[in-house]
Design a protein around this motif. Sequence first.
Motif, short mmCIF file in Angstrom:
data_model
loop_
_atom_site.label_atom_id
_atom_site.label_comp_id
_atom_site.label_asym_id
_atom_site.label_seq_id
_atom_site.Cartn_x
_atom_site.Cartn_y
_atom_site.Cartn_z
N THR A 20 0.82 -1.21 0.00
CA THR A 20 0.00 0.00 0.00
C THR A 20 0.85 1.26 0.00
O THR A 20 0.47 2.27 -0.59
CB THR A 20 -0.93 0.00 1.23
N PHE A 97 -10.45 -8.61 7.25
CA PHE A 97 -10.69 -7.37 6.50
C PHE A 97 -10.80 -6.17 7.45
O PHE A 97 -10.24 -5.10 7.17
CB PHE A 97 -11.97 -7.50 5.67
N THR A 98 -11.49 -6.35 8.55
CA THR A 98 -11.65 -5.27 9.52
C THR A 98 -10.31 -4.86 10.12
O THR A 98 -9.99 -3.66 10.25
CB THR A 98 -12.61 -5.68 10.64
N GLU A 101 -8.08 -2.95 7.64
CA GLU A 101 -8.49 -1.55 7.54
C GLU A 101 -7.99 -0.76 8.75
O GLU A 101 -7.53 0.39 8.61
CB GLU A 101 -10.00 -1.45 7.43
N ARG A 102 -8.02 -1.37 9.92
CA ARG A 102 -7.56 -0.69 11.14
C ARG A 102 -6.05 -0.44 11.08
O ARG A 102 -5.57 0.64 11.43
CB ARG A 102 -7.91 -1.53 12.37
N LEU A 104 -4.10 -0.26 8.35
CA LEU A 104 -3.78 0.72 7.31
C LEU A 104 -4.14 2.13 7.76
O LEU A 104 -3.39 3.08 7.52
CB LEU A 104 -4.50 0.35 6.01
N ALA A 105 -5.29 2.25 8.43
CA ALA A 105 -5.69 3.57 8.93
C ALA A 105 -4.68 4.09 9.96
O ALA A 105 -4.34 5.28 9.97
CB ALA A 105 -7.08 3.50 9.54
N SER A 110 -5.16 4.23 3.25
CA SER A 110 -6.55 3.82 3.04
C SER A 110 -6.78 3.46 1.58
O SER A 110 -6.04 3.90 0.69
CB SER A 110 -7.52 4.94 3.45
N GLY A 111 -7.81 2.64 1.37
CA GLY A 111 -8.31 2.36 0.03
C GLY A 111 -7.39 1.68 -0.95
O GLY A 111 -7.43 2.00 -2.14
N LEU A 115 -7.12 -4.58 -1.56
CA LEU A 115 -8.12 -4.93 -0.55
C LEU A 115 -9.50 -5.06 -1.19
O LEU A 115 -10.26 -5.98 -0.86
CB LEU A 115 -8.14 -3.88 0.55
N ASP A 116 -9.83 -4.18 -2.12
CA ASP A 116 -11.09 -4.31 -2.86
C ASP A 116 -11.10 -5.59 -3.68
O ASP A 116 -12.12 -6.29 -3.76
CB ASP A 116 -11.29 -3.10 -3.78
N ARG A 119 -11.78 -8.60 -1.38
CA ARG A 119 -13.20 -8.71 -1.01
C ARG A 119 -14.00 -9.31 -2.16
O ARG A 119 -14.83 -10.20 -1.95
CB ARG A 119 -13.76 -7.34 -0.64
#
Length: 242
Positions: A20, A97-98, A101-102, A104-105, A110-111, A115-116, A119
């Motif tokens: 990322t 997944f959760t 996101e945590r 990376l944040a 992000s985004g 990751l997309d 999913r």
Amino acid sequence: MPLKRVVSLVPSLTEAVAATAPGGLLVGVTDWCSHPAGLDAARVRGTKNPDVPAVIGLRPDLVLANEEENRPADLDALRAAGIEVLVTEVRGLEQAFTELERVLAACGLSGPRWLDEARTAWERPPEASGPARAVVPVWRRPWMVLGRDTFAGDLLARMGAENVYAGHPERYPRVPVDELRSAGAGLVVLPDEPYRFTAEDGPEAFPGLPCALVSGRHLTWYGPSLAEAPAVLGAALRAAHR
């Protein structure tokens, strides 16, 4: 203030952050962090025996860890040195997944596209063909298998491979091989990590049972590998029944 220096003690999270933010956010990783190849970061030994003074010496803004892969004593030592430690817990795909996101944040990211894609890949994963009840050894000498509440077990279940020991009270029970042979499974799933099962080391212990040799990175890592995991694992499971 944005983070500038991150140490990852988890191979999955190393790959997730590096994919990322490839510009050098990671300043330290474990010897087991094999992806992406050629990662330019200091090596701080393993997940279970990190060189804590070396990690402290890297002056990280954040250390990434996992409650299963890393020892509490090492993480406590880092906190005592005034370093922030983010500890993940991953027992299933949605939780992965959760947590991604945590993480990376927390790193100011992000985004990511991967990751997309992950999913999407897991919305309709291919199912295993043939007998779906499986035993999943993860170690030998002594034999250990996937038990209850594991990330890898959840992935296999989503592909139609039911873990025979999913109801076991332990997450990674030790089970004698003769019991594994008589457990009523129609398939043995043998990953190449943490124990490196191969065609010459593993299948011979289960005569008469089809064995699927699978990529441990695609079965146990939660990160960019999740995007291709359904196809890679599905091919290995189907090949076992040919």
